[in-house]
Scaffold this motif. Structure first.
Motif, PDB file in Angstrom:
ATOM      1  N   TYR A 104       0.818  -1.221   0.000  1.00 45.45           N
ATOM      2  CA  TYR A 104       0.000   0.000   0.000  1.00 45.45           C
ATOM      3  C   TYR A 104       0.848   1.265   0.000  1.00 45.45           C
ATOM      4  CZ  TYR A 104      -3.785  -3.162   0.899  1.00 45.45           C
ATOM      5  OH  TYR A 104      -4.688  -4.169   0.793  1.00 45.45           O
ATOM      6  N   ARG A 105       1.999   1.229  -0.620  1.00 41.02           N
ATOM      7  CA  ARG A 105       2.918   2.375  -0.507  1.00 41.02           C
ATOM      8  C   ARG A 105       2.351   3.650  -1.108  1.00 41.02           C
ATOM      9  NH1 ARG A 105       6.598  -1.101  -3.170  1.00 41.02           N
ATOM     10  NH2 ARG A 105       6.117  -1.067  -5.365  1.00 41.02           N
ATOM     11  N   ILE A 106       1.638   3.589  -2.203  1.00 38.48           N
ATOM     12  CA  ILE A 106       1.089   4.819  -2.782  1.00 38.48           C
ATOM     13  C   ILE A 106      -0.019   5.366  -1.890  1.00 38.48           C
ATOM     14  CG2 ILE A 106      -0.101   5.810  -4.783  1.00 38.48           C
ATOM     15  CD1 ILE A 106       1.507   3.787  -6.494  1.00 38.48           C
ATOM     16  N   PHE A 107      -0.851   4.492  -1.373  1.00 38.36           N
ATOM     17  CA  PHE A 107      -1.868   4.918  -0.410  1.00 38.36           C
ATOM     18  C   PHE A 107      -1.203   5.577   0.791  1.00 38.36           C
ATOM     19  CE2 PHE A 107      -4.125   3.977   3.524  1.00 38.36           C
ATOM     20  CZ  PHE A 107      -5.294   4.688   3.310  1.00 38.36           C
ATOM     21  N   ARG A 108      -0.141   4.962   1.305  1.00 37.09           N
ATOM     22  CA  ARG A 108       0.549   5.506   2.484  1.00 37.09           C
ATOM     23  C   ARG A 108       1.227   6.839   2.172  1.00 37.09           C
ATOM     24  NH1 ARG A 108       0.580   3.569   7.067  1.00 37.09           N
ATOM     25  NH2 ARG A 108       2.628   4.413   7.589  1.00 37.09           N
ATOM     26  N   ARG A 109       1.729   7.002   0.959  1.00 42.30           N
ATOM     27  CA  ARG A 109       2.288   8.304   0.580  1.00 42.30           C
ATOM     28  C   ARG A 109       1.210   9.378   0.689  1.00 42.30           C
ATOM     29  NH1 ARG A 109       5.049   6.465  -5.012  1.00 42.30           N
ATOM     30  NH2 ARG A 109       6.658   5.116  -4.099  1.00 42.30           N
ATOM     31  N   SER A 110       0.032   9.054   0.161  1.00 42.60           N
ATOM     32  CA  SER A 110      -1.082  10.007   0.251  1.00 42.60           C
ATOM     33  C   SER A 110      -1.448  10.273   1.706  1.00 42.60           C
ATOM     34  CB  SER A 110      -2.303   9.471  -0.498  1.00 42.60           C
ATOM     35  OG  SER A 110      -2.076   9.460  -1.885  1.00 42.60           O
ATOM     36  N   LEU A 111      -1.451   9.238   2.518  1.00 41.56           N
ATOM     37  CA  LEU A 111      -1.774   9.402   3.937  1.00 41.56           C
ATOM     38  C   LEU A 111      -0.780  10.343   4.607  1.00 41.56           C
ATOM     39  CD1 LEU A 111      -3.345   8.613   6.512  1.00 41.56           C
ATOM     40  CD2 LEU A 111      -1.770   6.655   6.710  1.00 41.56           C
ATOM     41  N   ARG A 112       0.495  10.145   4.360  1.00 41.90           N
ATOM     42  CA  ARG A 112       1.508  11.018   4.966  1.00 41.90           C
ATOM     43  C   ARG A 112       1.323  12.462   4.512  1.00 41.90           C
ATOM     44  NH1 ARG A 112       4.732   6.470   3.726  1.00 41.90           N
ATOM     45  NH2 ARG A 112       5.673   7.523   1.932  1.00 41.90           N
ATOM     46  N   GLN A 113       1.106  12.656   3.220  1.00 40.57           N
ATOM     47  CA  GLN A 113       0.935  14.007   2.690  1.00 40.57           C
ATOM     48  C   GLN A 113      -0.338  14.660   3.224  1.00 40.57           C
ATOM     49  OE1 GLN A 113       3.264  15.565   0.807  1.00 40.57           O
ATOM     50  NE2 GLN A 113       2.025  17.397   1.097  1.00 40.57           N
ATOM     51  N   LEU A 114      -1.440  13.944   3.165  1.00 35.06           N
ATOM     52  CA  LEU A 114      -2.710  14.514   3.626  1.00 35.06           C
ATOM     53  C   LEU A 114      -2.701  14.825   5.110  1.00 35.06           C
ATOM     54  CD1 LEU A 114      -5.284  12.368   1.649  1.00 35.06           C
ATOM     55  CD2 LEU A 114      -4.897  14.831   1.414  1.00 35.06           C
ATOM     56  N   SER A 115      -1.983  14.025   5.888  1.00 35.00           N
ATOM     57  CA  SER A 115      -1.957  14.291   7.330  1.00 35.00           C
ATOM     58  C   SER A 115      -1.205  15.579   7.637  1.00 35.00           C
ATOM     59  CB  SER A 115      -1.389  13.110   8.110  1.00 35.00           C
ATOM     60  OG  SER A 115      -0.031  12.933   7.838  1.00 35.00           O
ATOM     61  N   LEU A 116      -0.416  16.074   6.696  1.00 35.95           N
ATOM     62  CA  LEU A 116       0.251  17.367   6.851  1.00 35.95           C
ATOM     63  C   LEU A 116      -0.637  18.526   6.388  1.00 35.95           C
ATOM     64  CD1 LEU A 116       3.781  16.416   5.477  1.00 35.95           C
ATOM     65  CD2 LEU A 116       3.107  16.694   7.876  1.00 35.95           C
ATOM     66  N   GLU A 117      -1.548  18.234   5.465  1.00 35.48           N
ATOM     67  CA  GLU A 117      -2.342  19.284   4.828  1.00 35.48           C
ATOM     68  C   GLU A 117      -3.773  19.388   5.325  1.00 35.48           C
ATOM     69  OE1 GLU A 117      -2.192  18.033   0.764  1.00 35.48           O
ATOM     70  OE2 GLU A 117      -0.084  18.603   0.530  1.00 35.48           O
ATOM     71  N   ASP A 118      -4.346  18.285   5.749  1.00 41.20           N
ATOM     72  CA  ASP A 118      -5.775  18.245   6.060  1.00 41.20           C
ATOM     73  C   ASP A 118      -5.973  17.915   7.539  1.00 41.20           C
ATOM     74  OD1 ASP A 118      -8.469  17.361   6.411  1.00 41.20           O
ATOM     75  OD2 ASP A 118      -8.604  16.798   4.302  1.00 41.20           O
ATOM     76  N   PRO A 119      -6.548  18.833   8.314  1.00 40.40           N
ATOM     77  CA  PRO A 119      -6.720  18.574   9.752  1.00 40.40           C
ATOM     78  C   PRO A 119      -7.615  17.371  10.054  1.00 40.40           C
ATOM     79  CG  PRO A 119      -7.584  20.759   9.144  1.00 40.40           C
ATOM     80  CD  PRO A 119      -6.991  20.148   7.914  1.00 40.40           C
ATOM     81  N   VAL A 120      -8.545  17.066   9.178  1.00 36.88           N
ATOM     82  CA  VAL A 120      -9.423  15.909   9.396  1.00 36.88           C
ATOM     83  C   VAL A 120      -8.614  14.618   9.274  1.00 36.88           C
ATOM     84  CG1 VAL A 120     -11.432  14.649   8.500  1.00 36.88           C
ATOM     85  CG2 VAL A 120     -11.486  17.153   8.652  1.00 36.88           C
ATOM     86  N   VAL A 121      -7.766  14.528   8.272  1.00 35.51           N
ATOM     87  CA  VAL A 121      -6.923  13.347   8.084  1.00 35.51           C
ATOM     88  C   VAL A 121      -5.896  13.271   9.210  1.00 35.51           C
ATOM     89  CG1 VAL A 121      -5.285  12.181   6.553  1.00 35.51           C
ATOM     90  CG2 VAL A 121      -7.301  13.315   5.598  1.00 35.51           C
ATOM     91  N   ARG A 122      -5.340  14.407   9.589  1.00 32.84           N
ATOM     92  CA  ARG A 122      -4.365  14.431  10.692  1.00 32.84           C
ATOM     93  C   ARG A 122      -4.990  13.894  11.978  1.00 32.84           C
ATOM     94  NH1 ARG A 122       0.426  17.493  11.136  1.00 32.84           N
ATOM     95  NH2 ARG A 122       1.190  17.532  13.264  1.00 32.84           N
TER      96      ARG A 122
END
Length: 192
Positions: A104-122
């Motif tokens: 799931y590396r591409i999914f996890r890349r998105s997770l890492r990026q979104l957790s920096l940008e989106d407070p809901v994902v964080r």
């Protein structure tokens, strides 16, 4: 080549088969195209539905991304629980975690990026980590280290496994053997 992994039947606790199909389709889309490259119409069509079906179950792409994340977390938890029940050695746990992260590396890349940008994902990521820490504390009982130490250990395991899965050691022309040994050592610290 990316593998096409689909949530196993029963792996997603969902109110309907439609939701399970949408989550499975979203998992494949996010893992193939990342968050930015995925749109809800593609998710619905991949699941075998008309695009408007998506919005009957999810308000937006972020909501289904978080549903996929929760499913991913549960898949990893179940995998590790099975290995722990088998009393698998730490190196097998490391291999399982790394393979799960690699799949799931591409999914996890998105997770890492979104957790920096989106407070809901964080916030969702913090809640996931809190669940992980609580499970570890419960398994260790009175022998559990304090929360900060458990969090530090969890962050180290997570980051090292992502680095191994992403071939970051290979980029430096280094073996990942030391990183795998470090993860095994960290896992032994929090295992009962």
């Amino acid at each position: 080549m990316q593998t096409e992994t689909v949530p196993a039947a029963g792996a997603v606790r969902a109110p309907s088969a439609t939701v399970a199909k949408l989550i499975g389709a979203a998992a494949r889309e996010f893992n193939r195209h990342g968050f930015s490259g995925t749109d809800t119409n593609k998710v619905a069509r991949r699941a075998g539905f008309a695009p408007q079906t998506f919005y009957r179950w999810f308000k937006d792409k972020t909501e289904i991304f978080l549903a996929v994340y929760r499913w991913w977390e549960e898949e990893e938890r179940a995998l590790l629980a099975r290995l722990m029940a088998e009393k698998a050695p730490a190196h097998r746990l490391v291999e399982a975690i790394v393979e799960h992260h690699r799949t799931y590396r591409i999914f996890r890349r998105s997770l890492r990026q979104l957790s920096l940008e989106d407070p809901v994902v964080r916030r969702a990521r913090a809640e996931s980590r809190t669940r992980q820490i609580e499970r570890i504390r419960a398994s260790l009982g009175a022998a559990a280290p304090d929360l900060a130490e458990l969090a530090a250990t969890l962050f180290q395991i997570e980051r090292l496994c992502d680095a191994i899965a992403e071939d970051e050691f290979e980029d430096l022309r280094l073996s990942d053997r030391a990183a795998r040994a470090a993860v095994a050592s960290l896992l032994n610290r929090i295992r009962r």
